[in-house]
Design a protein around this motif. Structure first.
Motif, PDB file in Angstrom:
ATOM      1  N   ARG A 293       0.835  -1.201   0.000  1.00 17.76           N
ATOM      2  CA  ARG A 293       0.000   0.000   0.000  1.00 17.76           C
ATOM      3  C   ARG A 293       0.871   1.252   0.000  1.00 17.76           C
ATOM      4  O   ARG A 293       1.867   1.318   0.720  1.00 17.76           O
ATOM      5  N   GLY A 313      -6.029   0.106 -10.397  1.00 14.48           N
ATOM      6  CA  GLY A 313      -6.764  -1.147 -10.349  1.00 14.48           C
ATOM      7  C   GLY A 313      -5.913  -2.376 -10.118  1.00 14.48           C
ATOM      8  O   GLY A 313      -4.958  -2.364  -9.337  1.00 14.48           O
ATOM      9  N   THR A 314      -6.250  -3.443 -10.836  1.00 17.22           N
ATOM     10  CA  THR A 314      -5.673  -4.761 -10.621  1.00 17.22           C
ATOM     11  C   THR A 314      -4.140  -4.740 -10.659  1.00 17.22           C
ATOM     12  O   THR A 314      -3.547  -4.088 -11.516  1.00 17.22           O
ATOM     13  N   THR A 350      -2.986   4.150  -3.578  1.00 15.54           N
ATOM     14  CA  THR A 350      -2.995   2.694  -3.583  1.00 15.54           C
ATOM     15  C   THR A 350      -3.065   2.278  -2.120  1.00 15.54           C
ATOM     16  O   THR A 350      -2.180   1.591  -1.598  1.00 15.54           O
ATOM     17  N   ALA A 354      -4.948  -4.402  -3.664  1.00 13.02           N
ATOM     18  CA  ALA A 354      -5.524  -4.596  -4.996  1.00 13.02           C
ATOM     19  C   ALA A 354      -5.480  -6.072  -5.386  1.00 13.02           C
ATOM     20  O   ALA A 354      -4.571  -6.804  -4.971  1.00 13.02           O
ATOM     21  N   ALA A 361      -9.675 -10.244  -9.688  1.00 14.81           N
ATOM     22  CA  ALA A 361     -10.456  -9.019  -9.878  1.00 14.81           C
ATOM     23  C   ALA A 361     -11.930  -9.303 -10.136  1.00 14.81           C
ATOM     24  O   ALA A 361     -12.752  -8.381 -10.131  1.00 14.81           O
ATOM     25  N   TYR A 398     -10.321  -1.763 -11.874  1.00 12.01           N
ATOM     26  CA  TYR A 398     -10.882  -2.220 -10.604  1.00 12.01           C
ATOM     27  C   TYR A 398     -10.921  -1.088  -9.582  1.00 12.01           C
ATOM     28  O   TYR A 398     -11.739  -1.107  -8.664  1.00 12.01           O
ATOM     29  N   GLY A 399     -10.063  -0.080  -9.768  1.00  9.97           N
ATOM     30  CA  GLY A 399     -10.122   1.077  -8.879  1.00  9.97           C
ATOM     31  C   GLY A 399     -11.448   1.802  -8.969  1.00  9.97           C
ATOM     32  O   GLY A 399     -11.881   2.451  -8.009  1.00  9.97           O
ATOM     33  N   ASP A 505      -0.682  -2.258 -15.078  1.00 12.23           N
ATOM     34  CA  ASP A 505      -1.453  -3.227 -14.327  1.00 12.23           C
ATOM     35  C   ASP A 505      -2.132  -4.246 -15.216  1.00 12.23           C
ATOM     36  O   ASP A 505      -2.459  -5.326 -14.778  1.00 12.23           O
TER      37      ASP A 505
END
Length: 538
Positions: A293, A313-314, A350, A354, A361, A398-399, A505
């Motif tokens: 993170r 995201g992922t 972040t 994730a 995901a 995914y975010g 990503d």
């Protein structure tokens, strides 16, 4: 290390850090000894009488204390140096055990597991019974070596902690404990945290910054500059740990683990270079459960008139910082161009675990778990700002699912929310996100395959319950969702590894999924105008 280290603690331990601390204490010991010797040489000369006798006694007592403290510092250096050597020896045992495993099998040293693999010998070389027997023998040897090494590290850890505790001064000599520094309870809002922090005496804040950097650096609501100071301490320690970890895994033949450590280290090196360049603040740094993170601000979010929070995201984590930060910088530059008279800060958030891959995901659990952390962060931005501020949150891939879960029900401190290349927001309609009409935005490129991923959930629609067509709810870029949809370049369906804007990503998934930040792209211009609070042409 903790009182009961596990295999992962031993693999990631950095004996060099203890050696450096031992060197520091040894330097303190020598400096104190030199000072004692210098003071001992100070003769009173021709001075005599009661005052001279009292001064001589005081000098002798000071010399005694200096020498006693020098001895304590020397002992601390010895204890830490011994511990470093014992941990290094335990790591050596792990490496030797891993190298003794037949190449037919694959060792994951970080987990202490063994599995069959192609290695350097095709499966047909061995008869199956012989292969099974060798696997069993290697597994027993590896398990025994792991248990012995971890046990030795645990014994060293306990002995070191006890020896260092014995060197502490008596309770009467311990500096005044700071009872008021007890942190606010978990879940406290940003305003409560800010009030607690600013209410502490300056000396107490300094003590917390140096003794509990992990606490201060992760508290939403603590001023940006203070969080940055705390997290830079953690950054140096993590970089040292990752380098040692990569070297250890390399020696043990765990190339996959070593590569992961090097990617994470490279991401943190990028972070440090950006911090060294100025006008940047590290607001969070934690190992987490997947990629690590990290929250990094470019520009001061406590003072800027417009603040962007970018949620990747992922696979996002420490290893993806270079690409994710490039997107943040690009959006900030576009926003500054749209509002040249207004200061803009942009945050790479972040701050969650994730999903590590596209299969993971498909599960919304990570997004739901991250929602509270994102809400807390945004609350801290609002509470800590020096004046009026326009807050925008952009969720990519995914975010965007994280963003949707955080905004659902109106619990997110954001004036505009933007969904880019979204697999769904976890909600059925823009009205569920709590934003004012016209302040929910979405875009998906024509060639972005995220819009063609089959749905696994059922959502209520105007025609009843139906499959959504996306993984996590209706497509926010579809007309029926209710967002303001803006244009993106169609993008290429082929990966473009030479393009710095190509996503890190999901680059193998499709280049179009990360092309929203390509220089000159219509999506980037619009993102800049949204962040700057400027009008966006229909």
């Amino acid at each position: 290390m903790s009182a009961g280290p596990a295999l992962g603690d031993l693999v990631t331990a950095d004996p060099g850090a203890w050696l450096r601390r031992a060197g520091t204490w040894d330097g303190v010991s020598r400096a104190l000894s030199d000072r004692a010797a210098e003071l001992d040489r100070c003769a009173p000369g021709s001075w005599s009488g009661a005052d001279a006798d009292a001064a001589a006694l005081a000098r002798a007592e000071q010399v005694r204390r200096l020498r006693a403290d020098a001895g304590t510092a020397s002992r601390a250096a010895q204890v830490l140096g011994t511990h470093a050597g014992e941990v290094l020896d335990a790591q050596r045992r792990l490496v030797v055990a891993a190298l003794a495993v037949h190449p037919q099998f694959v060792v994951d040293l970080e987990r202490g597991t063994l599995c069959a693999g192609l290695g350097t010998h095709p499966p047909g070389v061995w008869r199956l019974p012989a292969m099974v027997a060798r696997f069993g023998a290697d597994l027993v040897r590896l398990s025994t070596a792991v248990a012995d090494a971890v046990g030795a590290a645990a014994r060293s850890d306990r002995a070191t902690a006890a020896a260092l505790d014995a060197l502490r001064p008596a309770p009467a000599a311990v500096p005044r404990p700071v009872a008021s520094t007890a942190a606010p309870p978990a879940g406290a809002d940003g305003g409560t945290v800010r009030s607690w922090w600013t209410g502490l005496p300056g000396a107490d804040r300094e003590q917390l910054l140096h003794t509990r950097p992990g606490l201060v650096g992760g508290l939403d609501g603590v001023p940006v500059a203070d969080r940055d100071r705390a997290n830079r301490v953690l950054l140096d320690a993590e970089l040292s740990r990752l380098r040692a970890r990569a070297a250890l895994l390399d020696r043990a033949g765990d190339t996959a683990g070593a590569d992961r450590a090097r990617r994470a280290s490279a991401g943190l090196e990028t972070t440090r270079r950006r911090l060294d360049a100025g006008d940047a603040y590290l607001l969070r740094l934690e190992r987490g459960n997947t990629g690590g993170r990290l929250v990094l601000a470019v520009g001061d979010p406590d003072r800027a008139a417009h603040v962007l929070t970018h949620v990747p995201g992922t696979t996002a984590g420490w290893g993806t910082v270079p690409g994710d930060l490039a997107r943040v910088e690009a959006t900030r530059a576009a926003a500054r161009a749209a509002a040249p008279d207004g200061a803009v800060a942009a945050v790479l958030w972040t701050g969650y675990d994730a999903p590590p891959d596209l299969l993971a995901a498909a599960d919304p659990a990570a997004a739901r778990a991250a929602a509270g952390d994102l809400r807390s962060f945004q609350d801290g931005l609002r509470a800590g700002h020096a004046g009026p501020v326009h807050l925008t949150v952009v969720g990519h891939s995914y975010g965007s699912t994280v963003l949707g879960n955080a905004a659902r029900g109106g619990g997110l401190a954001a004036d505009d929310v933007v969904f880019v290349g979204s697999p769904g927001t976890g909600t059925g309609h823009a009205s569920e996100l709590g934003s004012a009409p016209g302040h929910v935005w979405a875009t998906t490129a024509r060639h972005d395959p995220i819009g063609r991923v089959p749905g696994v959930e059922v959502f209520a629609t105007s025609r009843g319950l139906a499959p959504t067509g996306l993984l996590h709810g209706p497509d926010p870029a579809a007309p029926g969702f209710g967002a303001r949809v803006f244009d993106s370049a169609p993008g290429s369906a082929l990966p473009r590894p030479d393009d710095p804007a190509t996503p890190n990503d999901e680059s193998a998934f499709a280049a179009a999924h990360g092309g929203y930040w390509d220089p000159g792209s219509p999506s980037l211009r619009t993102l800049g105008r949204i962040v700057a609070g400027a009008s966006v042409p229909p």
